[in-house]
Design a protein around this motif. Structure first.
Motif, mmCIF file in Angstrom:
data_model
loop_
_atom_site.group_PDB
_atom_site.id
_atom_site.type_symbol
_atom_site.label_atom_id
_atom_site.label_comp_id
_atom_site.label_asym_id
_atom_site.label_seq_id
_atom_site.Cartn_x
_atom_site.Cartn_y
_atom_site.Cartn_z
ATOM 1 N N PHE A 81 0.860 -1.187 0.000
ATOM 2 C CA PHE A 81 0.000 0.000 0.000
ATOM 3 C C PHE A 81 0.893 1.234 0.000
ATOM 4 N N ASP A 82 1.960 1.186 0.796
ATOM 5 C CA ASP A 82 2.729 2.431 0.911
ATOM 6 C C ASP A 82 3.894 2.559 -0.089
ATOM 7 N N ALA A 83 4.361 1.424 -0.679
ATOM 8 C CA ALA A 83 5.539 1.552 -1.557
ATOM 9 C C ALA A 83 5.329 2.532 -2.725
ATOM 10 N N PRO A 84 4.236 2.434 -3.479
ATOM 11 C CA PRO A 84 4.093 3.383 -4.591
ATOM 12 C C PRO A 84 3.915 4.831 -4.119
ATOM 13 N N ILE A 85 3.446 4.978 -2.877
ATOM 14 C CA ILE A 85 3.353 6.340 -2.316
ATOM 15 C C ILE A 85 4.774 6.870 -2.108
ATOM 16 N N GLY A 86 5.719 5.924 -2.007
ATOM 17 C CA GLY A 86 7.133 6.301 -1.864
ATOM 18 C C GLY A 86 7.601 7.195 -3.000
ATOM 19 N N TYR A 87 7.070 6.999 -4.177
ATOM 20 C CA TYR A 87 7.503 7.855 -5.292
ATOM 21 C C TYR A 87 7.204 9.324 -4.967
ATOM 22 N N MET A 88 6.012 9.531 -4.368
ATOM 23 C CA MET A 88 5.632 10.919 -4.038
ATOM 24 C C MET A 88 6.466 11.449 -2.889
ATOM 25 N N SER A 89 6.603 10.606 -1.834
ATOM 26 C CA SER A 89 7.294 11.141 -0.657
ATOM 27 C C SER A 89 8.764 11.381 -0.969
ATOM 28 N N ILE A 90 9.330 10.546 -1.836
ATOM 29 C CA ILE A 90 10.734 10.758 -2.203
ATOM 30 C C ILE A 90 10.847 12.045 -3.012
ATOM 31 N N THR A 91 9.878 12.287 -3.875
ATOM 32 C CA THR A 91 9.892 13.562 -4.623
ATOM 33 C C THR A 91 9.787 14.718 -3.639
ATOM 34 N N GLN A 92 8.953 14.504 -2.616
ATOM 35 C CA GLN A 92 8.789 15.597 -1.659
ATOM 36 C C GLN A 92 10.083 15.876 -0.901
ATOM 37 N N CYS A 93 10.820 14.810 -0.608
ATOM 38 C CA CYS A 93 12.104 15.028 0.080
ATOM 39 C C CYS A 93 13.037 15.841 -0.814
ATOM 40 N N LEU A 94 12.854 15.708 -2.104
ATOM 41 C CA LEU A 94 13.712 16.460 -3.022
ATOM 42 C C LEU A 94 13.257 17.907 -3.163
ATOM 43 N N THR A 95 11.978 18.127 -3.363
ATOM 44 C CA THR A 95 11.582 19.481 -3.784
ATOM 45 C C THR A 95 10.652 20.215 -2.824
ATOM 46 N N LYS A 96 9.971 19.515 -1.965
ATOM 47 C CA LYS A 96 8.927 20.104 -1.127
ATOM 48 C C LYS A 96 7.733 20.540 -1.971
ATOM 49 N N HIS A 97 7.839 20.419 -3.279
ATOM 50 C CA HIS A 97 6.714 20.805 -4.144
ATOM 51 C C HIS A 97 6.269 19.604 -4.939
ATOM 52 N N TYR A 98 6.258 18.459 -4.285
ATOM 53 C CA TYR A 98 5.968 17.240 -5.041
ATOM 54 C C TYR A 98 4.622 17.292 -5.722
ATOM 55 N N GLU A 99 3.704 18.075 -5.153
ATOM 56 C CA GLU A 99 2.369 18.090 -5.744
ATOM 57 C C GLU A 99 2.365 18.718 -7.129
ATOM 58 N N LYS A 100 3.335 19.586 -7.403
ATOM 59 C CA LYS A 100 3.390 20.191 -8.735
ATOM 60 C C LYS A 100 3.627 19.107 -9.789
ATOM 61 N N LEU A 101 4.328 18.043 -9.369
ATOM 62 C CA LEU A 101 4.564 16.924 -10.291
ATOM 63 C C LEU A 101 3.479 15.872 -10.189
ATOM 64 N N TRP A 102 3.071 15.587 -8.967
ATOM 65 C CA TRP A 102 2.145 14.467 -8.779
ATOM 66 C C TRP A 102 0.682 14.883 -8.837
ATOM 67 N N LYS A 103 0.428 16.204 -8.708
ATOM 68 C CA LYS A 103 -0.931 16.716 -8.927
ATOM 69 C C LYS A 103 -0.787 17.952 -9.806
ATOM 70 N N PRO A 104 -0.308 17.799 -11.031
ATOM 71 C CA PRO A 104 0.039 18.982 -11.816
ATOM 72 C C PRO A 104 -1.180 19.831 -12.175
ATOM 73 N N ASP A 105 -0.914 21.113 -12.382
ATOM 74 C CA ASP A 105 -1.992 22.003 -12.833
ATOM 75 C C ASP A 105 -2.505 21.504 -14.177
ATOM 76 N N LYS A 106 -3.744 21.854 -14.470
ATOM 77 C CA LYS A 106 -4.369 21.346 -15.704
ATOM 78 C C LYS A 106 -3.609 21.753 -16.968
ATOM 79 N N ASP A 107 -3.029 22.962 -16.923
ATOM 80 C CA ASP A 107 -2.373 23.431 -18.157
ATOM 81 C C ASP A 107 -0.900 23.011 -18.230
#
Ligand SMILES: Nc1ncnc2c1ncn2[C@@H]1O[C@H](COP(=O)(O)OP(=O)(O)OP(=O)(O)O)[C@@H](O)[C@H]1O
Ligand SMILES: N[C@@H](CCS)C(=O)O
Length: 961
Positions: A471-497
């Protein structure tokens, strides 16, 4: 090494750049003074080299990591660093604070920049023609100014030399990597406790691969490897290497690319390993994170970030998504029957139980509680026939336990709709697995476990449970991105445009979790998270006859590959050439040799070396202009066809196919060279000479093209080839919109010195390696152990370390269980080791280790002693207790320095031999070429060819050493 930093600190950027340039690994750790970890000055960043060495000044840290080798420049370098620290830094800090600034500060910055611009007028770098610590420090400090449009306009616009210097440094790969690791974006602030108290930075152009409008944004993940062993070649080609090749290709196409991965640290794989090694799960994670990291570095895997899942970011995101799933009504509670070991007094999850596979037609007798390695089917542990506890071999009983389930059935309609629209972008194995899963209706699946090592379930009633690792391993992709940028949502929940395409690499066993389980979570959460666009899954790579296995220790492991002496690029090449893209494939030592010798050496290497040598010898290294004939145009058309196929296959993740097209280009080149015979033409009429020159010119362009196409697969070789071509990486872009042979080298371009790219691998070596890596890791360890049991072979230091390690293991085992059957075998081993130690101490000293072996064992001893010191220091302030251990550490370090000096001397000798052999080969090659051009009589030139072949063999043997 660790650098402790607060957010947005450009002092940290300096340290990271120096580390990347020096090829050293530095971990970035966020810290505040409230953490209480600082005993020295309250200044960030802080570089902790080891227990004994910490730098509080970022410039000193830079000089430590990237020393000035030419001592005559040292004084000037110091002056510039002092100027940076006392003049430039404070002025920049004030200017970028965003607050109103006194005019004299603005003037101070302007005159500092003018001075710098003048200095750069004459020089490429601040101190001349060589990059130095001064460049690193000043570039980092100016980063917020140079990358902010308004500030750049105000302060840098007239400074053309600074602009040139800045662009030049910004395009360096190591600096880009450092900027990415630093990873702060425009709105981040300098922490209040920064050494210089620098406040907010205004809009800097995003450096971290965050998505951009109007660009193709590519987010690449590789399956997160468990930390239960060293990765094997199957893992490497199945995930990280494939993803790396694709990421390198994307960067070369100038896509805005981010490639992330990390270790998957929770779950039973870790707990089992911890038990096996007699250490805690946390210690296992730390140990294997480092091992994975080192193996991937050796394989030249260029992650933008390699993180881990046991972080607070992981806990936060996993818990948040889970609570949202509950809110949206997709979680239920069910009582499940589970296996319980009365002897160990606990529920046995997945990997703690083994038995006979329940699937008729398989009945494999060592199936695991979660999945059968033989038939690949998922298993419910209680269905195992004749189950046994992996820890004590006791037969477990079935007991009920309440677990939380994700209601896949409710999510199934949305999942099916998404899959039918998305699956065209997936590889065949990924499509096959998802279709097999959707043949039947989906059932609810448990997402919690009765374990300790994992993300806790955020519900009071179940707080003692953790999430199931899948359950949590694929969430690891997001949390690892977050450790890198703190803006992981820009990649994992990108704006529509903003267009972000997600590419995921893995082997087939991981597919169900990436196409069913995780997408179901994302759909259930319903907050606009990204669903995967392209799953590039592979089948399995088998080892000679059986399956590679991490937990069973079967196959060639990353560390083994390093020990063979075969270069990492050759491994990358061979693994890609057998990548299991459409069906399972097999690794074979013999085939590795054949492909190296025929495809790399005889085809690719031969073409590149011949073409560039002709250019060097007949045109003084100046690439000749071309006057194309119909035959040349035909060649270009054939090459273009290969380049188009190369790009098409790459875009679809068919990397093995793309590599085939690279080899076809060099085959075409070789054929062209043979057909044109420029060595004859260049001696003919004026017209012949023009044709000869065209043939060589065209071949040089093909070499440059090959360098571009090869770079994703063989980065090190591409680097060497670029040096020989004398061209920058940025000049060798691939245009995916219009893939074709490009004139990468302008006529008259001067190339560098041609050198052979590859060496022959002898069959004897392959046979030795095949024998060496047969069986399992533990069989091999036993064999080594037996070999070592002769006292003259195990050194006293090694045996002491082994006794200590084994002693710890026994202590921990005894503390964890009263079952003598569990710990007695380990006690026996300990007694045996002690005996060996006594004998070794009594025996006369004799050193059989090579210098590099001594270096390796001393490094290991230092790492262990360092840990010991750290732990002792953390446990007591009493210097009397830890000082003797610190002294031992210092002593070991001294020994290491001496051993390193010995190794350097040995490798210098080796290099001398290599250099003289290379020279002899070049001379002999010339002789052969001349003879062959002057006569067709084989009897005349064959003896000389034999001499040449012999020289090459000797060189290959030396290089492999
Ligand atoms: N033989 C293989 N060929 C290609 N990819 C593989 C192979 N074995 C594992 N992988 C991939 O490597 C990653 C890590 O796998 P994993 O840690 O399960 O290795 P494993 O050797 O199968 O382990 P174990 O034998 O302990 O189950 C996963 O993405 C998996 O799909
Ligand atoms: N840890 C898993 C992959 C998680 S994405 C594995 O190694 O198979």
């Amino acid at each position: 090494m660790k650098v402790y930093t607060n957010i947005g600190n450009t002092g940290t950027l300096k340290v990271l750049i120096a580390a990347h340039l020096a090829g050293k690994s530095v971990e970035k750790c966020l810290a505040t003074f409230e953490d209480g970890i600082f005993t020295g000055p309250q200044a960030l960043p802080l570089l902790e080299v080891d227990d004994l060495l910490t730098f509080f000044s970022s410039n000193a840290a830079v000089q430590y990591l990237f020393p000035t080798l030419d001592l005559s420049e040292n004084g000037q370098c110091q002056q510039m660093l002092e100027w940076e620290a006392t003049r430039l830094q404070p002025a920049v800090a004030a200017i970028v604070s965003g607050k109103s600034v006194a005019s004299d500060i603005r003037q101070a910055l302007q005159s500092s920049l003018q001075m710098l611009d003048k200095l750069l007028q004459k020089n490429k770098y601040i101190l001349g023609e060589k990059l130095s610590a001064a460049d690193i420090s000043i570039w980092s400090t100016l980063y917020p100014v140079c990358f902010d449009d308004a500030l750049k306009q105000t302060y840098i616009s007239g400074c053309d030399n600074i602009v040139r210097w800045n662009t030049n440094l910004a395009s360096a790969k190591a600096i880009q990597q450092a900027v990415q690791q630093w990873g702060w974006s425009p709105k981040d602030q300098y922490g209040a406790s920064s050494a210089l108290g620098i406040p907010q930075i205004a809009s800097i152009v995003s450096p971290i691969g965050l998505p951009l409008k109007d660009r193709k944004n590519v987010l690449i993940t590789s399956a997160l490897p468990y930390v239960n062993n060293v990765p094997h070649l199957g893992n490497i080609i199945g995930c990280v290497l494939s993803a790396d090749i694709f990421a390198r290709y994307c960067r070369q196409c100038d896509y805005n690319t981010l490639f992330i991965c990390g270790t998957d640290e929770y779950g039973t794989a870790t707990e089992t390993k911890a038990l096996e090694e007699g250490i805690t799960p946390r210690e296992i994670c730390d140990k294997y994170f480092d091992i994975h990291n080192a193996v991937y570095r050796w394989f030249d895997i260029g992650f933008d970030y390699f993180g881990r899942t046991s972080t607070k970011e992981q806990t936060e995101i996993a818990q948040k998504l889970f609570l949202k799933l509950i809110d949206n009504g997709f979680v239920s509670t069910q009582s499940v029957e589970q296996l319980y070991c009365e002897k160990c007094e606990r529920f046995l999850a997945d990997r703690f139980v083994e038995g006979v596979c329940p699937h008729p037609g398989c009945l494999y007798d060592s199936a695991r509680g979660d999945q059968c390695d033989k038939c690949g089917k998922l298993i419910n542990a209680i269905e195992l026939v004749e189950p046994r506890c992996k820890v004590c071999s006791h037969k477990p009983t079935v007991r009920p336990s309440e677990q939380l389930f994700i209601e896949l059935g409710q999510l199934e309609p949305s999942l099916r709709t998404w899959i039918s629209s998305a699956e065209q972008g997936w590889s065949a194995p990924a499509r096959a697995v998802s279709r097999a899963w959707l043949r039947d209706s989906l059932r609810a699946r448990a997402v919690t476990r009765d374990l300790k090592w994992g993300v806790p379930v955020p519900i009071d009633k179940h707080a003692h449970k953790v999430f199931y690792v899948w359950f949590d391993a694929p969430i690891g992709y997001m949390s690892i991105t977050q450790c890198l940028t703190k803006h992981y949502e820009k990649l994992w929940k990108p704006d529509k445009d903003v267009d972000v395409k997600l590419y995921q690499f893995m082997a087939k066993d991981n597919v169900p979790f990436h196409v069913i389980m995780f997408p179901a979570t994302v759909i259930g959460v319903n907050e606009g998270h990204k669903l995967v666009d392209h799953i590039f899954a592979t089948e399995y790579l088998n080892y000679e006859e059986g399956k590679f296995s991490k937990s069973r220790g079967v196959g060639v492991f990353g560390t083994d590959a390093q020990e063979t002496g075969i270069p990492s690029d050759v491994w990358r090449f061979y693994l890609t050439s057998i990548r299991p893209e459409t069906s399972d494939s097999s690794f074979s030592w013999v085939e590795l040799g054949t492909r190296n010798n025929s495809e790399l050496l005889n085809n690719l290497g031969n073409f590149c070396h011949r073409s560039l040598s002709f250019c060097a010898n007949s045109f003084k290294g100046k690439v000749p202009d071309v006057t194309l004939t119909p035959a040349d145009l035909e060649l270009i058309a054939l090459v273009n066809r290969e380049v188009i196929s190369y790009v098409q296959n790459m875009e679809k993740g068919r990397l093995r196919e793309s590599l085939r097209h690279v080899l076809s280009v060099s085959r075409l080149g070789n054929q062209h060279m043979q057909a044109e015979q420029p060595w004859v033409l260049l001696k003919g009429s004026e017209q012949d000479k023009v044709r000869g020159a065209t043939a060589i010119g065209l071949c040089c362009q093909l070499v440059a093209l090959l360098c571009a196409l090869l770079a994703p697969f063989m980065p090190h070789t591409a680097r060497r080839l670029r040096e020989q071509l004398n061209i920058d990486a940025v000049a060798l872009r691939i245009n995916p919109q219009n893939p074709s042979l490009v004139q990468y080298l302008p006529a008259g371009h001067i190339i560098g010195k041609p050198e052979p790219l590859f060496s022959k691998i002898e069959p004897e070596l392959l046979e030795k390696l095949r024998a060496k890596y047969a069986g399992t890791q533990s069989d091999r360890a036993k064999q080594n152990g037996d070999a070592k049991s002769s006292p003259s072979k195990g050194s006293v230091a090694e045996l002491e370390a082994a006794v200590e390690e084994q002693g710890n293991k026994v202590r921990q085992l005894k503390a964890s269980t009263k079952d003598k059957a569990v710990w007695q075998p380990e006690v026996n081993k300990l007694l045996d080791l002690k005996k060996q130690l006594e004998t070794a101490k009594a025996a006369p000293k004799e050193t059989t280790a090579t210098p590099s072996e001594s270096v390796a064992s001393l490094e290991k001893a230092i790492a262990e002693q360092g840990d010991k010191v750290r732990k002792l220091k953390a446990s007591t302030k009493d210097k009397g207790v830890w000082q003797p251990e610190v002294d031992k550490l210092l002593q070991l370090k001294k020994q290491l320095t001496a051993a390193q000096a010995q190794t350097n001397a040995a490798s210098t000798n080796n290099k001398d031999d290599i250099a003289s052999l290379e020279k002899a080969i070049t001379e002999q090659g010339d002789k052969v070429r001349k003879l062959k051009a002057s006569t067709k009589d084989k009897a005349v030139w064959q003896p000389e060819v034999n001499v040449l072949l012999d020289l090459k063999k000797r060189l290959a043997a030396l290089q492999i050493k």
